[in-house]
Design an enzyme around this catalytic site. Structure first.
Site, PDB file in Angstrom:
ATOM      1  N   TRP A 157       3.783   3.514  -4.747  1.00  9.12           N
ATOM      2  CA  TRP A 157       3.385   2.989  -3.437  1.00  9.12           C
ATOM      3  C   TRP A 157       4.462   2.162  -2.777  1.00  9.12           C
ATOM      4  O   TRP A 157       4.680   2.259  -1.561  1.00  9.12           O
ATOM      5  CB  TRP A 157       2.067   2.212  -3.544  1.00  9.12           C
ATOM      6  CG  TRP A 157       0.950   3.143  -3.888  1.00  9.12           C
ATOM      7  CD1 TRP A 157       0.253   3.200  -5.057  1.00  9.12           C
ATOM      8  CD2 TRP A 157       0.434   4.213  -3.073  1.00  9.12           C
ATOM      9  NE1 TRP A 157      -0.668   4.230  -5.018  1.00  9.12           N
ATOM     10  CE2 TRP A 157      -0.580   4.864  -3.818  1.00  9.12           C
ATOM     11  CE3 TRP A 157       0.722   4.682  -1.798  1.00  9.12           C
ATOM     12  CZ2 TRP A 157      -1.296   5.961  -3.319  1.00  9.12           C
ATOM     13  CZ3 TRP A 157       0.004   5.774  -1.296  1.00  9.12           C
ATOM     14  CH2 TRP A 157      -0.985   6.382  -2.058  1.00  9.12           C
ATOM     15  N   ASP A 191       2.029  -5.557  -0.280  1.00  8.80           N
ATOM     16  CA  ASP A 191       0.908  -4.614  -0.294  1.00  8.80           C
ATOM     17  C   ASP A 191       0.057  -5.011  -1.491  1.00  8.80           C
ATOM     18  O   ASP A 191       0.447  -4.842  -2.638  1.00  8.80           O
ATOM     19  CB  ASP A 191       1.472  -3.187  -0.461  1.00  8.80           C
ATOM     20  CG  ASP A 191       0.379  -2.149  -0.698  1.00  8.80           C
ATOM     21  OD1 ASP A 191      -0.813  -2.516  -0.730  1.00  8.80           O
ATOM     22  OD2 ASP A 191       0.740  -0.966  -0.854  1.00  8.80           O
ATOM     23  N   LYS A 217     -10.765  -0.292  -2.633  1.00  9.77           N
ATOM     24  CA  LYS A 217     -10.667  -0.459  -4.090  1.00  9.77           C
ATOM     25  C   LYS A 217     -11.541  -1.632  -4.554  1.00  9.77           C
ATOM     26  O   LYS A 217     -12.500  -1.455  -5.267  1.00  9.77           O
ATOM     27  CB  LYS A 217      -9.213  -0.651  -4.486  1.00  9.77           C
ATOM     28  CG  LYS A 217      -8.400   0.607  -4.185  1.00  9.77           C
ATOM     29  CD  LYS A 217      -6.955   0.328  -4.064  1.00  9.77           C
ATOM     30  CE  LYS A 217      -6.197   1.445  -3.382  1.00  9.77           C
ATOM     31  NZ  LYS A 217      -6.347   2.778  -3.921  1.00  9.77           N
TER      32      LYS A 217
HETATM   33  C1  PLP Z   1      -1.165   0.006  -3.621  1.00 11.83           C
HETATM   34  C2  PLP Z   1      -1.516   1.019  -2.599  1.00 11.83           C
HETATM   35  N1  PLP Z   1      -0.956   0.929  -1.382  1.00 11.83           N
HETATM   36  C3  PLP Z   1      -1.228   1.817  -0.411  1.00 11.83           C
HETATM   37  C4  PLP Z   1      -2.093   2.864  -0.638  1.00 11.83           C
HETATM   38  C5  PLP Z   1      -2.372   3.858   0.461  1.00 11.83           C
HETATM   39  O1  PLP Z   1      -3.629   3.616   0.966  1.00 11.83           O
HETATM   40  P1  PLP Z   1      -4.315   4.622   2.031  1.00 11.83           P
HETATM   41  O2  PLP Z   1      -4.716   5.836   1.262  1.00 11.83           O
HETATM   42  O3  PLP Z   1      -5.462   3.816   2.527  1.00 11.83           O
HETATM   43  O4  PLP Z   1      -3.315   4.916   3.067  1.00 11.83           O
HETATM   44  C6  PLP Z   1      -2.709   2.990  -1.884  1.00 11.83           C
HETATM   45  C7  PLP Z   1      -3.676   4.087  -2.142  1.00 11.83           C
HETATM   46  O5  PLP Z   1      -4.222   4.280  -3.191  1.00 11.83           O
HETATM   47  C8  PLP Z   1      -2.400   2.050  -2.893  1.00 11.83           C
HETATM   48  O6  PLP Z   1      -2.962   2.135  -4.099  1.00 11.83           O
END
Ligand code: PLP
Length: 454
Positions: free
Chosen positions: A191, A260, A284
């Site tokens: 990520w 994030d 989550k």
């Molecule tokens: C740590 C993290 N950041 C960003 C995201 C991306 O999220 P989205 O699917 O809502 O764009 C995820 C998705 O699982 C994630 O686990």
């Protein structure tokens, strides 16, 4: 299997019983009792017929354990001791997000779906400009403020586009803070790697450490090569796919720090004052998909690049109290209910203690499996939210992994398949996943090991 109590559990056990945030209510026992229970569980059970139905679930974490244990079926609030046959048939969702929601929250949603608090219409039908929705969004925002003790100099906004939307919104809003259009990024998993790739579309990205051969550790912050001309430093607090979690806030020498925090949001307290921007998708730990919480410091508003779409601009969203355009009303409503549940359960201090114990229950099985279960992340960087592991070796024995997943499904344990990019198995231990769920998984893992040890 060699049986020894993990030090973290031993330490917790020596703590006084009235642990902060889970203070016994109405004379009931508190988390200390739960920890003792888990320790007993670990030390006592060491036979092939060990199974989850012959140990009591822990007392004292009333909201986090007993009231929210079951997604389906009768409530066991009144009998938190022995498991019934019905319990064994319950489905447990270990999904990575969208993920399990607390049972009490689902019941509340069920009611409001037809007739929101007697208003006569569904919460799904309500105008985002109505006074009823104003109450919902204000309550949700206040709960975020309260649960994280957000300082007065920061705004909470709710935006669309998910965590992935923030990968580009962050540079669009912040990279213009300094003329060089440069960002410092830490890449510890899939990520944060995606975050860095998106930022490259509009600026220069400096990865502050040598490229990692595998995502199994956090490179020592003392070795990070921060660029004094970078507009901000970006990292991901918990890598959902690779299971790497920061248990510290990096010292970035006064630079604007952005994180994030999607997959460990409200799984522990966070000192928000250390950050310029924090963002988290709700699906989550705090609700359902498509709403993303952004916490942004006031002095960082107003630096967006001209090409930044208005819906992604923090100043526009903050100026319109997240109602610049039609928001994700339902997801904001669900988040409000989950935050209320977290508050009633003792807040972030409580979720942290519970997460430590839940993750230790799984790590204990992995650590004592003599290499049968493989989780390559350095012990000090292991996630308390997402535990990806393989069977047999670091790549995983395909046939055994499949058998594990099939058998788990037979035992009503869902969504244990690893992320498609890494394979294997992964369990997510978000706030709504109870001790009892983990107890069931841990017992299953132990039995599977005993039946299949190579
Ligand atoms: C740590 C993290 N950041 C960003 C995201 C991306 O999220 P989205 O699917 O809502 O764009 C995820 C998705 O699982 C994630 O686990």
């Amino acid at each position: 299997m060699e049986e020894k109590i993990p030090p973290i559990l031993r330490n917790l056990c020596h703590k006084p019983k009235n642990v902060d945030g889970l203070e016994a209510r109405k004379g009931k026992k508190c988390l200390g009792a739960s920890v003792q229970w888990i320790t007993r569980l670990i030390t006592k059970r060491n036979t092939p017929d060990w199974s989850y139905d012959d140990v009591p679930i822990p007392f004292g974490t009333k909201n986090l354990v007993t009231r929210t244990t079951h997604a389906i079926g009768p409530s066991r609030v009144s009998q938190p001791g022995r498991h019934t046959i019905d319990t064994l048939r319950q489905v447990v969702n270990f999904g990575l997000g969208p993920a399990k929601l607390p049972h009490s929250v689902l019941l509340e949603i069920q009611k409001d779906l037809l007739n929101y608090k007697g208003v006569g219409i569904s919460v799904l039908e309500m105008s985002h400009r109505s006074s009823n929705f104003a109450k919902i969004i204000n309550t949700t925002e206040n709960l975020v403020q309260e649960l994280l003790a957000i300082p007065d100099n920061s705004k909470v906004i709710f935006v669309q586009g998910g965590g992935s939307g923030q990968f580009i919104a962050v540079p669009l809003n912040l990279i213009g803070l300094k003329t060089g259009r440069c960002a410092d990024n830490v890449v510890t998993g899939a990520w944060s790697a995606k975050g860095a790739e998106e930022a490259k579309k509009i600026g220069t990205v400096n990865i502050v450490h040598p490229k990692l051969g595998s995502y199994t550790k956090i490179p020592d912050p003392n070795t990070w090569n921060l660029n004094p001309d970078a507009s901000y430093v970006y990292y991901c607090t918990n890598e959902t796919v690779h299971g790497v979690e920061f248990d510290f806030i990096p010292d970035v020498k006064g630079a604007v720090l952005v994180c994030d925090i999607s997959s460990n949001f409200l799984s522990k307290p966070v000192d928000v004052s250390k950050f310029g921007v924090i963002f988290a998708g709700a699906q989550k730990n705090v609700g359902s998909p498509r709403v993303t919480v952004v916490i942004v410091r006031d002095d960082l508003l107003g630096f967006a690049l001209w090409e930044c779409p208005s819906v992604l601009e923090y100043k526009v969203q903050a100026g319109n109290s997240s109602l610049y355009n039609t928001p994700q009303c339902f997801s904001i409503y669900v988040m409000g209910l989950v935050l209320e549940w977290i508050k009633n359960s003792g807040g972030a201090a409580a979720t942290e203690k519970v997460s430590i114990v839940k993750s230790q229950m799984i790590y204990y099985i992995i650590g004592n499996s003599q290499g049968f279960y493989v989780y390559p992340v350095e012990p000090e960087n292991r996630s308390k939210m997402n535990i990806p592991f393989c069977i047999g070796n670091a790549k995983g024995e395909d046939a055994l992994g499949k058998r594990f997943l099939d058998k788990a499904l037979e035992h009503n344990m869902l969504s244990l398949k690893g992320h498609r990019s890494v394979g294997g198995i992964r369990t997510s231990l978000y706030n709504a996943v109870t001790f009892e769920d983990i107890q069931k998984l841990a017992a299953f893992m132990k039995n599977f090991l005993q039946m299949h040890q190579l």
